[in-house]
Design an enzyme around this catalytic site. Structure first.
Site, mmCIF file in Angstrom:
data_model
loop_
_atom_site.group_PDB
_atom_site.id
_atom_site.type_symbol
_atom_site.label_atom_id
_atom_site.label_comp_id
_atom_site.label_asym_id
_atom_site.label_seq_id
_atom_site.Cartn_x
_atom_site.Cartn_y
_atom_site.Cartn_z
ATOM 1 C CE LYS A 71 -2.557 -1.032 -5.112
ATOM 2 N NZ LYS A 71 -3.341 -2.245 -5.306
ATOM 3 C CG HIS B 12 -5.151 -1.110 2.830
ATOM 4 N ND1 HIS B 12 -6.497 -1.361 2.731
ATOM 5 C CD2 HIS B 12 -4.557 -1.962 1.951
ATOM 6 C CE1 HIS B 12 -6.711 -2.328 1.868
ATOM 7 N NE2 HIS B 12 -5.544 -2.709 1.370
HETATM 8 FE FE LIG Z 1 -1.731 -2.724 -0.860
#
Ligand SMILES: [Fe+2]
Length: 354
Positions: free
Chosen positions: A212, A208
């Protein structure tokens, strides 16, 4: 040619019929009563039985009834001295192929036996085909199962590799993904969702925060407080995750759920500000698991806030930010069922073969 069993208590009749048929090239055995006939039938494979009706002990009809139970495909011809409509009806009712009246004419006997053998041959052929078909079907199912398993293993390893990529850039987040994925699937199980959805939640949790990867390393590892601009950059990870995962072909809406995991029921979340009814169930579960895990673990910019504070956060905002059902079972898991968040990739298979 076919194998025939003659059953008649009258010796001369037995031998005459046997000779009739033998001369025509059939393999023939004879029995003097039903008990001996049954014993022979159990020993050897016959195609047709020609039996007298009136015999001591078991009658020909009783013999036929027994044959129907143990060898339903064997064709039975009844012989009767007194042909009546009742006898004919009874013979058909108990499953005789045909009946012939005494005195037996050689031509009639041969005609009826030939037809019965033909029928037996067709039934046998049909059975062999069905058996071959069943065998083929089983092989096919096994092959499909093997291929599906191999495909699932390959998907599983792809997901692991993808999830582990974040380890290189941000070990905190990588561990967080695994823990949140395990917690999300535990919540799904408590909610009684299907195994497929539960595994989907685990996989989605494992991936998830993949967005990043696209964030600058100095922001990811920055100790201390982050400023507003940095926060805005961090927020892009949800949509970045969607971009990375959208073309991955998986049996769950992984990219959509990843995109929605920071949305909130009242529309205060990001990236879109979706509201309750527009947020996927899996995303509502994952956001609870995400918040609880994130708050209860250590981060570069703060120490752990502790599980109790994390649970208070979801409890206080249940119904406003977080799905009440997901919150309720999450609280039960920690407070009543002694659930502990685990950091490992699930030992169970990600995938279920249906
Ligand atoms: Fe997150």
């Amino acid at each position: 040619m076919g194998k025939v069993l003659i059953v008649d208590d009258e010796k001369s009749m037995r031998y005459t019929l046997r000779e009739f048929l033998r001369r025509e090239g059939y393999e023939v055995e004879a029995a003097e009563d039903a008990v001996k006939a049954l014993a022979l039938l159990k020993q050897d494979a016959f195609d047709v039985v020609v039996t007298d009706i009136i015999m001591p002990c078991l009658s020909g009809v009783e013999l036929l009834e027994q044959i129907r139970n143990i060898m339903p495909d064997l064709q039975v011809i009844l012989m009767t001295g007194e042909p009546t409509v009742e006898t004919a009806v009874k013979a058909v009712q108990v499953g005789a192929y045909d009946y012939i009246s005494k005195p037996i004419l050689k031509s009639t006997l041969l005609k009826v036996v030939k037809k019965a053998l033909h029928l037996k041959e067709i039934t046998d052929k049909k059975q062999r085909l069905e058996e071959a078909n069943r065998h083929h079907q089983e092989n096919l199912e096994q092959l499909v199962e093997e291929r599906t398993r191999a495909l699932h293993q390959s998907m599983q390893s792809s997901i692991k590799v993808l999830a582990s990529m974040l380890d290189l850039r941000d070990p905190y987040t990588a561990g967080h993904q695994r823990r949140a994925g395990n917690l999300a699937s535990a919540i799904g199980r408590e909610l009684g969702l299907s195994n497929n959805v539960i595994e989907g939640l685990r996989v989605t949790g494992y991936l998830h925060d993949i967005g990043k990867i696209a964030l600058p390393a100095e922001i990811l590892a920055k100790p201390g407080k982050i400023n507003e601009l940095e926060y805005e950059i961090i927020k892009t990870h949800a949509a970045q995750g969607y971009t990375i995962l959208k073309d991955l072909e998986l049996p769950w809406p992984v990219a959509q759920v990843v995109c929605q995991h920071h949305e909130r029921l009242d529309g205060s979340g990001y990236p879109i500000g979706l509201k309750n009814e527009d947020i996927l169930t899996e995303a509502k579960i994952l956001m609870v698991a995400d918040v609880v895990e994130a708050m209860s673990s250590h981060r570069p910019y703060r120490t752990s806030l502790g599980i109790e504070m994390a649970l208070e956060e979801i409890e206080e905002n249940s119904g406003r930010l977080y799905d009440p059902q997901a919150v309720t079972v999450c609280l039960q898991l920690f407070r009543d069922k002694g659930y502990k968040i685990t950091d490992s990739f699930s030992k169970t298979n990600f995938f279920h073969i249906h």
